[in-house]
Design a protein around this motif. Structure first.
Motif, PDB file in Angstrom:
ATOM      1  N   ALA A  40       0.823  -1.212   0.000  1.00 20.39           N
ATOM      2  CA  ALA A  40       0.000   0.000   0.000  1.00 20.39           C
ATOM      3  C   ALA A  40       0.857   1.262   0.000  1.00 20.39           C
ATOM      4  O   ALA A  40       0.485   2.280  -0.595  1.00 20.39           O
ATOM      5  CB  ALA A  40      -0.934  -0.006   1.202  1.00 20.39           C
ATOM      6  N   SER A  41       2.016   1.198   0.655  1.00 22.02           N
ATOM      7  CA  SER A  41       2.894   2.372   0.700  1.00 22.02           C
ATOM      8  C   SER A  41       3.560   2.612  -0.651  1.00 22.02           C
ATOM      9  O   SER A  41       4.043   3.712  -0.917  1.00 22.02           O
ATOM     10  CB  SER A  41       3.954   2.210   1.783  1.00 22.02           C
ATOM     11  N   GLY A  42       3.625   1.571  -1.495  1.00 23.04           N
ATOM     12  CA  GLY A  42       4.211   1.721  -2.819  1.00 23.04           C
ATOM     13  C   GLY A  42       5.706   1.505  -2.859  1.00 23.04           C
ATOM     14  O   GLY A  42       6.325   1.683  -3.909  1.00 23.04           O
ATOM     15  N   ASP A  43       6.293   1.109  -1.741  1.00 22.64           N
ATOM     16  CA  ASP A  43       7.737   0.880  -1.682  1.00 22.64           C
ATOM     17  C   ASP A  43       8.035  -0.569  -2.068  1.00 22.64           C
ATOM     18  O   ASP A  43       7.758  -1.493  -1.312  1.00 22.64           O
ATOM     19  CB  ASP A  43       8.246   1.171  -0.265  1.00 22.64           C
ATOM     20  N   GLN A  44       8.616  -0.745  -3.272  1.00 20.81           N
ATOM     21  CA  GLN A  44       8.821  -2.092  -3.794  1.00 20.81           C
ATOM     22  C   GLN A  44       9.862  -2.868  -2.995  1.00 20.81           C
ATOM     23  O   GLN A  44       9.691  -4.061  -2.747  1.00 20.81           O
ATOM     24  CB  GLN A  44       9.227  -2.018  -5.267  1.00 20.81           C
ATOM     25  N   THR A  45      10.925  -2.210  -2.559  1.00 14.00           N
ATOM     26  CA  THR A  45      11.966  -2.928  -1.812  1.00 14.00           C
ATOM     27  C   THR A  45      11.456  -3.367  -0.442  1.00 14.00           C
ATOM     28  O   THR A  45      11.728  -4.486  -0.007  1.00 14.00           O
ATOM     29  CB  THR A  45      13.222  -2.047  -1.640  1.00 14.00           C
ATOM     30  N   ALA A  46      10.692  -2.507   0.220  1.00 15.84           N
ATOM     31  CA  ALA A  46      10.133  -2.868   1.527  1.00 15.84           C
ATOM     32  C   ALA A  46       9.113  -3.992   1.382  1.00 15.84           C
ATOM     33  O   ALA A  46       9.064  -4.914   2.206  1.00 15.84           O
ATOM     34  CB  ALA A  46       9.475  -1.655   2.174  1.00 15.84           C
ATOM     35  N   LEU A  86       4.535  -3.568  -8.532  1.00 11.78           N
ATOM     36  CA  LEU A  86       4.909  -2.252  -8.010  1.00 11.78           C
ATOM     37  C   LEU A  86       6.058  -1.636  -8.806  1.00 11.78           C
ATOM     38  O   LEU A  86       6.157  -0.429  -8.936  1.00 11.78           O
ATOM     39  CB  LEU A  86       5.324  -2.353  -6.542  1.00 11.78           C
ATOM     40  N   ASN A  87       6.935  -2.488  -9.314  1.00 12.14           N
ATOM     41  CA  ASN A  87       8.097  -2.017 -10.051  1.00 12.14           C
ATOM     42  C   ASN A  87       7.714  -1.401 -11.385  1.00 12.14           C
ATOM     43  O   ASN A  87       8.375  -0.488 -11.859  1.00 12.14           O
ATOM     44  CB  ASN A  87       9.076  -3.191 -10.265  1.00 12.14           C
TER      45      ASN A  87
END
Length: 88
Positions: A40-46, A86-87
């Motif tokens: 949901a945050s959009g952070d692909q690495t996390a 997401l990427n």
């Protein structure tokens, strides 16, 4: 109500297993929630890291009989595809 010694013991064992399985299910849900929040945050690495941490816990749920293997396979597949998206 349990009357025989065997049925009393089975009732005790059942309560113990219920508590253990409940804790394990809760733990699995926590890991899944962390993955969902990262997506949901959009952070692909996390999100990828959270998924990597969740996978062994899900697999443990299969071996301990808390979750069905197809359920876990479906969850892992859907989450990994969402993380991969997401990427893009």
């Amino acid at each position: 109500m349990a009357n025989t010694p065997q049925s009393k013991k089975r009732a005790r064992q059942s309560e113990t297993r219920y508590a253990i399985n409940k804790a394990r299910r809760s733990r699995i849900r926590t890991y899944l929630r962390k993955v969902e929040e990262a997506i949901a945050s959009g952070d692909q690495t996390a999100a990828a890291e959270a998924l990597k941490n969740a996978q062994p816990e899900l697999a443990r749920g299969i071996t301990k009989g808390v979750l069905h293997k197809n359920t876990v396979a479906r969850k892992m597949s859907r989450l990994s595809s969402r993380v991969k998206a997401l990427n893009a």
